[in-house]
Design an enzyme around this catalytic site. Structure first.
Site, PDB file in Angstrom:
ATOM      1  N   LYS A   1      35.780  31.605  47.443  1.00  9.02           N
ATOM      2  CA  LYS A   1      36.976  32.551  47.587  1.00  9.02           C
ATOM      3  C   LYS A   1      36.620  33.786  46.648  1.00  9.02           C
ATOM      4  O   LYS A   1      37.002  34.984  46.925  1.00  9.02           O
ATOM      5  CB  LYS A   1      38.007  31.700  47.016  1.00  9.02           C
ATOM      6  CG  LYS A   1      39.427  32.343  46.856  1.00  9.02           C
ATOM      7  CD  LYS A   1      40.576  31.585  46.763  1.00  9.02           C
ATOM      8  CE  LYS A   1      40.900  30.907  45.618  1.00  9.02           C
ATOM      9  NZ  LYS A   1      41.281  31.808  44.616  1.00  9.02           N
ATOM     10  N   SER A   2      36.155  33.586  45.426  1.00  4.50           N
ATOM     11  CA  SER A   2      35.982  34.701  44.408  1.00  4.50           C
ATOM     12  C   SER A   2      35.300  35.676  45.152  1.00  4.50           C
ATOM     13  O   SER A   2      35.226  36.868  44.983  1.00  4.50           O
ATOM     14  CB  SER A   2      35.026  34.231  43.252  1.00  4.50           C
ATOM     15  OG  SER A   2      36.108  33.227  42.772  1.00  4.50           O
TER      16      SER A   2
ATOM     17  N   GLN B   1      38.923  37.001  35.934  1.00  3.19           N
ATOM     18  CA  GLN B   1      39.758  37.974  36.457  1.00  3.19           C
ATOM     19  C   GLN B   1      39.973  39.085  35.598  1.00  3.19           C
ATOM     20  O   GLN B   1      40.141  40.357  35.971  1.00  3.19           O
ATOM     21  CB  GLN B   1      41.091  37.403  36.990  1.00  3.19           C
ATOM     22  CG  GLN B   1      41.066  36.043  38.053  1.00  3.19           C
ATOM     23  CD  GLN B   1      42.297  35.636  38.313  1.00  3.19           C
ATOM     24  OE1 GLN B   1      43.332  35.885  37.934  1.00  3.19           O
ATOM     25  NE2 GLN B   1      42.380  34.824  39.601  1.00  3.19           N
TER      26      GLN B   1
ATOM     27  N   ASP C   1      38.746  25.566  38.049  1.00  3.42           N
ATOM     28  CA  ASP C   1      39.534  25.240  39.328  1.00  3.42           C
ATOM     29  C   ASP C   1      39.190  23.601  39.662  1.00  3.42           C
ATOM     30  O   ASP C   1      40.066  23.373  40.616  1.00  3.42           O
ATOM     31  CB  ASP C   1      39.107  26.105  40.197  1.00  3.42           C
ATOM     32  CG  ASP C   1      39.771  27.617  40.082  1.00  3.42           C
ATOM     33  OD1 ASP C   1      40.695  27.569  39.318  1.00  3.42           O
ATOM     34  OD2 ASP C   1      39.358  28.513  40.743  1.00  3.42           O
TER      35      ASP C   1
ATOM     36  N   LYS D   1      47.792  28.904  36.218  1.00  2.00           N
ATOM     37  CA  LYS D   1      47.183  28.743  37.576  1.00  2.00           C
ATOM     38  C   LYS D   1      48.500  29.051  38.665  1.00  2.00           C
ATOM     39  O   LYS D   1      49.564  29.249  38.348  1.00  2.00           O
ATOM     40  CB  LYS D   1      46.516  27.926  37.761  1.00  2.00           C
ATOM     41  CG  LYS D   1      45.124  27.571  36.714  1.00  2.00           C
ATOM     42  CD  LYS D   1      44.269  28.845  37.182  1.00  2.00           C
ATOM     43  CE  LYS D   1      43.314  29.025  36.070  1.00  2.00           C
ATOM     44  NZ  LYS D   1      42.500  29.938  36.137  1.00  2.00           N
TER      45      LYS D   1
ATOM     46  N   ARG E   1      49.073  23.574  35.864  1.00  2.00           N
ATOM     47  CA  ARG E   1      48.134  22.488  36.503  1.00  2.00           C
ATOM     48  C   ARG E   1      48.139  21.434  35.475  1.00  2.00           C
ATOM     49  O   ARG E   1      47.889  20.140  35.920  1.00  2.00           O
ATOM     50  CB  ARG E   1      46.942  22.748  36.894  1.00  2.00           C
ATOM     51  CG  ARG E   1      47.049  23.635  38.414  1.00  2.00           C
ATOM     52  CD  ARG E   1      45.558  24.096  38.937  1.00  2.00           C
ATOM     53  NE  ARG E   1      45.891  24.892  40.154  1.00  2.00           N
ATOM     54  CZ  ARG E   1      44.789  25.660  40.729  1.00  2.00           C
ATOM     55  NH1 ARG E   1      43.837  25.802  40.059  1.00  2.00           N
ATOM     56  NH2 ARG E   1      45.173  26.024  41.796  1.00  2.00           N
TER      57      ARG E   1
ATOM     58  N   ARG F   1      45.170  23.775  45.286  1.00  2.00           N
ATOM     59  CA  ARG F   1      44.208  22.469  44.853  1.00  2.00           C
ATOM     60  C   ARG F   1      45.138  21.253  44.651  1.00  2.00           C
ATOM     61  O   ARG F   1      44.310  20.292  44.613  1.00  2.00           O
ATOM     62  CB  ARG F   1      43.597  22.906  43.623  1.00  2.00           C
ATOM     63  CG  ARG F   1      42.855  24.535  43.841  1.00  2.00           C
ATOM     64  CD  ARG F   1      41.559  24.688  43.073  1.00  2.00           C
ATOM     65  NE  ARG F   1      41.276  26.321  43.100  1.00  2.00           N
ATOM     66  CZ  ARG F   1      40.397  26.676  43.964  1.00  2.00           C
ATOM     67  NH1 ARG F   1      39.920  25.882  44.932  1.00  2.00           N
ATOM     68  NH2 ARG F   1      40.044  27.879  44.015  1.00  2.00           N
TER      69      ARG F   1
HETATM   70  C1  S3P Z   1      38.943  33.613  39.729  1.00  2.00           C
HETATM   71  C2  S3P Z   1      38.757  33.461  38.285  1.00  2.00           C
HETATM   72  C3  S3P Z   1      39.518  32.275  37.776  1.00  2.00           C
HETATM   73  C4  S3P Z   1      39.858  31.146  38.963  1.00  2.00           C
HETATM   74  C5  S3P Z   1      40.303  31.565  40.090  1.00  2.00           C
HETATM   75  C6  S3P Z   1      39.362  32.817  40.645  1.00  2.00           C
HETATM   76  C7  S3P Z   1      38.031  34.716  40.120  1.00  2.00           C
HETATM   77  O1  S3P Z   1      40.849  32.675  37.051  1.00  2.00           O
HETATM   78  O2  S3P Z   1      40.831  30.180  38.262  1.00  2.00           O
HETATM   79  O3  S3P Z   1      40.624  30.723  41.138  1.00  2.00           O
HETATM   80  O4  S3P Z   1      37.741  34.875  41.029  1.00  2.00           O
HETATM   81  O5  S3P Z   1      37.666  35.695  39.100  1.00  2.00           O
HETATM   82  P1  S3P Z   1      41.023  33.057  35.843  1.00  2.00           P
HETATM   83  O6  S3P Z   1      40.247  34.342  35.565  1.00  2.00           O
HETATM   84  O7  S3P Z   1      42.513  33.494  35.319  1.00  2.00           O
HETATM   85  O8  S3P Z   1      40.338  32.073  34.766  1.00  2.00           O
END
Ligand code: S3P
Length: 425
Positions: free
Chosen positions: A20-21, A167, A313, A340, A344, A386
């Protein structure tokens, strides 16, 4: 959805959907680049589709044929003001990363999301962006969506994020790409580094020294090919299942093994499962390989410190695993779980308690006592993908049927989850 309890062992081989990322980042960077970007094994889940829709709204030509996405990039200057507010759905990643881009583009834009996303904090990204010169407004001084962005010429900063968040790091680095001067992000704990890796794959110079990442502004990106590895965060649910159901042995192929994401493998191993990990290649700076996991008696452990961002996650599935491990498992330093798709810490504790687990939520984690036999009942995903998948995996060790309310939430990151589960069981 009815889920039969104790359905038996898991066996076989599987490839999970794309990460996903990495899928989000490939669309963002492909849309900012000049030239064609071809993405294969793209995650065709609701979150990543929100990122595609956002860039289409800014005039970028993006074709999608299931897992193959082709972007005809014309460069940053060619992005157009979106005529309508952009709907981010449930996607926190789209929100934080896109804010970094929009803050530095010469037009006005408005962003909104679903009920869950509207409650999630955006000040963690709007604060540093404002220091760079961004003009962003919204409820509670811009803490929550909907947000209106009036793009500006930004200036590079040095930022020490108070939260452990990839993020936030990524949003600031993307703003840094558009800014004058150099932008530096200094993390307390290393978070996933896909943005840094992928910027380099698109031809940008990024300087990474330990916890410090530097990017010079005004660099242009060149379209490229991105092969998205399988998402270890999706694989984690089956890894957990095989580690927990006696007699199971499964193999997951072509899965991402970026060390900033593999905390769950360290934890499952430390709990006593038999694990073999073989790296097969590195594509675009991302390690890829095969994981085989086999059931073995599990024991409780402490999960804390630097491993937490490496498996943020995966903590719901790790908590479930702990209910089937002998002794006490303590999860600490995971206060980020409260921000989240749901809180969670609260939702994992609620759901697992309902299923009969001994679990106590704490400020920054939880304490779980095992081994506890789980019972079947009605449980809610709370609209969190999740949590939905954790419940489906829990049903494998529940003594009665589990009724999962709102299973569709799983489509956010894993369309086809139940088909893949049925293949293995
Ligand atoms: C992600 C970072 C994580 C993760 C999310 C995806 C990303 O979040 O929990 O599912 O793609 O950079 P955070 O940056 O808020 O920890």
């Amino acid at each position: 959805m009815k889920l039969k309890g104790q359905r038996g062992v898991l066996r076989g081989k599987l490839c999970v959907p794309g990460d996903k990322s990495i899928s989000h980042r490939s669309v963002i960077l492909g849309s900012l680049a000049k030239g064609t970007t071809i993405i294969t094994n793209f995650l065709n889940g609701e979150d990543c589709l929100a990122t595609i829709a956002a860039f289409r709204a800014m005039g970028i030509e993006i074709e999608q044929d299931n897992q193959v996405v082709t972007i005809t990039g014309k460069g940053i200057e060619e992005l157009k003001e979106p005529l309508e507010p952009i709907n981010l759905g449930n996607s926190g990643t789209t929100a934080r990363l896109l804010l970094g881009v929009l803050a530095g583009l010469p037009f006005h834009s408005t962003l909104y999301g679903d009920n869950s996303l509207t409650k999630r904090p955006m000040d963690r990204i709007t604060d540093p962006l404002r220091t760079m010169g961004a003009k962003i407004d919204g409820r509670a001084k811009g803490k929550y969506l909907p947000l209106a962005v009036r793009g500006q010429q930004l200036t590079g900063i040095t930022y020490h994020p108070p939260v452990k968040s990839a993020q936030v790091k990524s949003g600031v680095l993307l703003a840094g790409l558009l800014a004058e001067g150099t932008t530096t992000v200094v993390e307390k704990t290393k978070t996933r580094d896909h943005t840094e890796n992928m910027l380099q794959a698109f031809g940008a110079k990024v300087d990474v020294q330990g916890l410090t990442v530097k990017i010079k502004g005004k660099q242009s990106l060149k379209g490229t090919s991105i092969q998205v590895p399988g998402d270890i965060s999706s694989a984690a649910f089956f890894i957990g299942a095989a580690a927990m159901v006696p007699g199971s042995k499964i193999t997951i192929e072509h899965v991402g093994l970026n060390p900033t994401r593999t905390g769950i493998l360290d934890v499952v191993k430390a709990m006593g499962a038999k694990l073999s990990i073989v790296e097969t290649s590195t594509i675009g700076g991302e390690k890829v390989g095969t994981i085989t996991v086999e059931y073995s008696e599990l024991k409780g452990i402490t999960i804390a410190g630097d491993v937490i961002p490496r498996m943020i996650d995966e903590l719901p599935i790790a908590a479930l695993l702990a209910t089937q491990a002998k002794g006490e498992t303590v999860i600490k330093d995971a206060e980020e779980l409260r921000f989240k798709e749901t809180d969670r810490i609260a939702t994992v504790a609620n759901v697992l308690t309902k299923l009969g687990a001994h679990i106590n939520p704490t400020e920054d984690g939880m304490v779980i006592k095992g081994v506890t036999p789980l019972t079947g009942t009605n449980v809610e995903s709370y609209g969190d993908h999740r949590i939905g998948m954790m419940i489906a995996i829990a049903s494998l060790v529940c003594q009665q049927e589990v009724i999962l309310e709102n299973p569709d939430a799983i489509n956010v990151s894993y369309p086809g989850f139940f088909e893949d589960l049925n293949k293995l069981v």
